[in-house]
Write a protein that holds these residues in place. Sequence first.
Motif: not given
Length: 102
Positions: A88-102, A25-30, A72-80
């Motif tokens: 931490x959740x946002x940072x991990x999700x952002x990193x995981x999302x970026x790794x998908x593009x490799x 869910x967090x990666x999908x939100x990113x 607004x980003x927090x509302x979209x992500x559903x993360x405080x």
Amino acid sequence: MQSRVSLGALALLAQVPQDIARDNADVAAIARIAGNPEDLETLDAYCATGSLRRAADLLHLHHSSVARRLEQIAKTLGIELTEPTGLIRAGLALTAWRLLDD
């Protein structure tokens, strides 16, 4: 984008199967906010600095503008984002999302 070597232990995220990472869910939100480069840049700066004012300095924006974007980003992500766990959740999700593009 950082290379896997510079990610250190975060590079372990690259071992997560891509379909599982995409379904998180967090990666999908990113992925949803990635369509807006300003939002992605704002979240990246905030995750990198951990500070609203430092992120604003990095982005050359007033801190109130960054605060509005992050709200607004927090509302979209559903993360405080103001909570340490949320950051931490946002940072991990952002990193995981970026790794998908490799």
